[in-house]
Design a protein around this motif. Sequence first.
Motif, PDB file in Angstrom:
ATOM      1  N   GLU A 272       0.827  -1.204   0.000  1.00 32.12           N
ATOM      2  CA  GLU A 272       0.000   0.000   0.000  1.00 32.12           C
ATOM      3  C   GLU A 272       0.863   1.256   0.000  1.00 32.12           C
ATOM      4  OE1 GLU A 272      -3.647   2.157  -0.044  1.00 32.12           O
ATOM      5  OE2 GLU A 272      -3.046   0.120  -0.618  1.00 32.12           O
ATOM      6  N   LEU A 273       2.043   1.187   0.608  1.00 32.71           N
ATOM      7  CA  LEU A 273       2.974   2.314   0.558  1.00 32.71           C
ATOM      8  C   LEU A 273       3.305   2.658  -0.892  1.00 32.71           C
ATOM      9  CD1 LEU A 273       5.118   4.324   1.616  1.00 32.71           C
ATOM     10  CD2 LEU A 273       6.691   2.372   1.839  1.00 32.71           C
ATOM     11  N   VAL A 274       3.605   1.651  -1.691  1.00 33.18           N
ATOM     12  CA  VAL A 274       3.931   1.882  -3.098  1.00 33.18           C
ATOM     13  C   VAL A 274       2.728   2.466  -3.828  1.00 33.18           C
ATOM     14  CG1 VAL A 274       4.663   0.792  -5.254  1.00 33.18           C
ATOM     15  CG2 VAL A 274       5.667   0.052  -3.075  1.00 33.18           C
ATOM     16  N   ARG A 275       1.537   1.900  -3.610  1.00 37.85           N
ATOM     17  CA  ARG A 275       0.336   2.397  -4.285  1.00 37.85           C
ATOM     18  C   ARG A 275       0.061   3.845  -3.920  1.00 37.85           C
ATOM     19  NH1 ARG A 275      -1.617  -3.135  -3.348  1.00 37.85           N
ATOM     20  NH2 ARG A 275      -2.462  -2.502  -1.316  1.00 37.85           N
ATOM     21  N   GLN A 276       0.170   4.181  -2.635  1.00 35.49           N
ATOM     22  CA  GLN A 276      -0.124   5.540  -2.185  1.00 35.49           C
ATOM     23  C   GLN A 276       0.906   6.538  -2.729  1.00 35.49           C
ATOM     24  OE1 GLN A 276      -2.765   6.831  -0.560  1.00 35.49           O
ATOM     25  NE2 GLN A 276      -3.756   4.824  -0.562  1.00 35.49           N
ATOM     26  N   ARG A 381      -1.033   7.095   5.404  1.00 36.88           N
ATOM     27  CA  ARG A 381      -1.915   6.708   4.307  1.00 36.88           C
ATOM     28  C   ARG A 381      -1.819   5.226   3.984  1.00 36.88           C
ATOM     29  NH1 ARG A 381      -1.474  11.693  -0.162  1.00 36.88           N
ATOM     30  NH2 ARG A 381      -2.179  13.360   1.258  1.00 36.88           N
ATOM     31  N   SER A 382      -0.631   4.652   4.160  1.00 38.25           N
ATOM     32  CA  SER A 382      -0.430   3.231   3.849  1.00 38.25           C
ATOM     33  C   SER A 382      -0.786   2.317   5.000  1.00 38.25           C
ATOM     34  CB  SER A 382       1.029   2.988   3.458  1.00 38.25           C
ATOM     35  OG  SER A 382       1.890   3.225   4.572  1.00 38.25           O
ATOM     36  N   GLY A 383      -0.855   2.851   6.228  1.00 42.05           N
ATOM     37  CA  GLY A 383      -1.105   2.016   7.398  1.00 42.05           C
ATOM     38  C   GLY A 383       0.146   1.381   7.966  1.00 42.05           C
ATOM     39  N   ILE A 384       1.316   1.697   7.419  1.00 40.23           N
ATOM     40  CA  ILE A 384       2.555   1.180   8.009  1.00 40.23           C
ATOM     41  C   ILE A 384       2.699   1.700   9.437  1.00 40.23           C
ATOM     42  CG2 ILE A 384       5.068   1.464   7.888  1.00 40.23           C
ATOM     43  CD1 ILE A 384       4.958   0.903   4.971  1.00 40.23           C
ATOM     44  N   ALA A 651      -5.371  10.991   5.275  1.00 45.92           N
ATOM     45  CA  ALA A 651      -6.304   9.959   4.798  1.00 45.92           C
ATOM     46  C   ALA A 651      -5.773   9.305   3.523  1.00 45.92           C
ATOM     47  CB  ALA A 651      -7.676  10.576   4.543  1.00 45.92           C
ATOM     48  N   PRO A 652      -5.943   7.980   3.374  1.00 48.10           N
ATOM     49  CA  PRO A 652      -5.502   7.299   2.145  1.00 48.10           C
ATOM     50  C   PRO A 652      -6.198   7.852   0.915  1.00 48.10           C
ATOM     51  CG  PRO A 652      -6.122   5.719   3.854  1.00 48.10           C
ATOM     52  CD  PRO A 652      -6.555   7.051   4.339  1.00 48.10           C
TER      53      PRO A 652
END
Length: 654
Positions: A272-276, A381-384, A651-652
């Motif tokens: 999700e980090l990459v996507r965001q 945003r990624s939730g990490i 926010a994502p």
Amino acid sequence: MNRIDGVSMRLVSTAVSTAVLATLLAAAPALAQPVAQSAPQPTALPDAVPPARDIPYPGTIRLTVDATDTARGIFRVKEAIPVAAGTRALTLLYPEWLPGQHAPRGPIDDVAGLRFTAGGQVLTWKRDPVNVYALHLDLPAGVTEVLAEFQYLSPTTTAQGRVVMTPDMLNLQWNLVAFYPAGWFTRQIPVDATAILPAGWRYGTALEPRDPAALGTVAFKTIDFDTLVDSPMFAGRHFRQETLAPGVRLNIVADSPEELAATPDQIERHRELVRQAVKLFGAQHYDHYDFLLAISDRLGGIGLEHHRSSENGVVPGYFTKWADNAGRHNLLPHEYTHSWDGKYRRGADLFTPDFSMPMRNSLLWVYEGQTQFWGYVLQARSGIVSKEDTLSAYAMIAALHEKRPGRQWRPLVDTTNDPIMSARRPQPWLSWQRSEDYYNEGLLVWLDTDAKLRELTGGRKSMDDFARAFFGPGDRDWGVSTYDFATVASTLNGIAPYDWAGFLKKRVDAVAPQAPLGWLATSGYRLAYTAEPTAYWLSEEKARKITDLSYSLGMVIDKDAQVTQVIWDGPAFAAGITSGTTLLAVGGHALDADDLKRAITDAKTSGKPIELLVKKGDRFQTVSIAYRGGLQYPRLEKVAKGEAALDRLLAPRR
């Protein structure tokens, strides 16, 4: 009798003194003559290193690094350097000014056993007397290639430097094991690199192997010297690789196989980090990207950006103690952001043609400060890292700079010189001297900028728009696009017309008694200090093995109750406590951290000073701290109703 003798002695003494004085007076004219003082002129500095030219180098360097001596931490190097026909003099340079470190940190003192040959003949070499990173060689007629052989003796203890090789893993940084010919832009020098690794070890790197299945001896496709240095390798006995997106991989090495045990949810957060990030910037400035992650307490920690990869070193527990390591999870979002900010877009005065020209750091508040800004945004945003922990981290940063007294005399931009000036050495009065504040105070400047953009446009525009405008153009371009201050201001002006040059100069170039915290008033939150620390604060204290009393007594102590930092003009400072002082007792009782916290709380109620027995060097003394404010820990408290601007920032993006 004594009286007469005394008078006689005084008369004799007076007679002698008169004679001596007469002699001195007679000699006085000679002594008063001026004596010519030696005053030489300086020897001119030789300029024997040819300047870099942006033309192709005549040939391809062949570099082979044997990294199998993990017991001793020795890299053995062979480097074949072609030279043009008729060349009679060759100057070789060792990388000195290292990207990402913003300073001359090349450890040439760890290079040993230098031997140069050509056609089987041993060549003599001489180190430049001014530039010690330059070696001069005289070549016999007819030489077309010079073979260099040497060892890089990597540190075996932290006292010698960062450890880059252990029996279970290694970090091969090509700038440590290669020389390059002076006179060319390093992007114009092609290299065929080969790494020889211990049997069975697997590796991660942005370099492309000629044989993807090869282990042991790994030969890489031809690349320019600039990109070689920008493409380090992590290799190890315990290795795991995960695909995060097409062309994006997470390569993990660890001290033990147990540390590789990332859960599917943890890997998904990295995806999700990459996507965001791609949604944020609207482009990718790499053809492929490799996260290099070492989980070790033996290999030296690191966080270093590269265009198509990043070096990330964390202590054990990154995955296995996920909840306790929120502060360590910011590292990958930060370094990944650098692919856009710092590697692709780079301050013009920081770009150099090779690793010999000095770097100038005036725009690090963009390079590092905005990367710090986006790193925290992307972690949320990624939730990490959770939004709650991200807000707690903002509170710590805001409090640090709100209370930092050094801002009374030193502007933020001057701290961009710190990598060169101080080399991150410990400082006696950090809060007064300041140190690389362009990171976190830079983050605050960009939070201020985001708030102002939202205010000017009624919430329609934000730093997301700046990210797309500034970093987005040129999808898959992984060259370097430079900028200056005017470029930054004009990009902001294109999003929302305003005096952005004045806005930024006030916060960056001027001495600013107040921290850039205007974003709090318009973002729906306020900075508060309470007697209870946040969960994030406690996790940071645990990870760093400290007790942080910066906002009460004005000091930080380590696990052995030794003071590691004292806030300038704070209560501990007023009591004469300095870094290196050891706290032995509080109120007559042996001290531990909880006792000290209780004493701070009790002093608020009783109004009595806090009595400490301390040891400074070999001296013991009792000091009295007149502080009655109780425990103080920063946190952000929401004052807005409903979704606030800061909530929207974190926010994502869907």
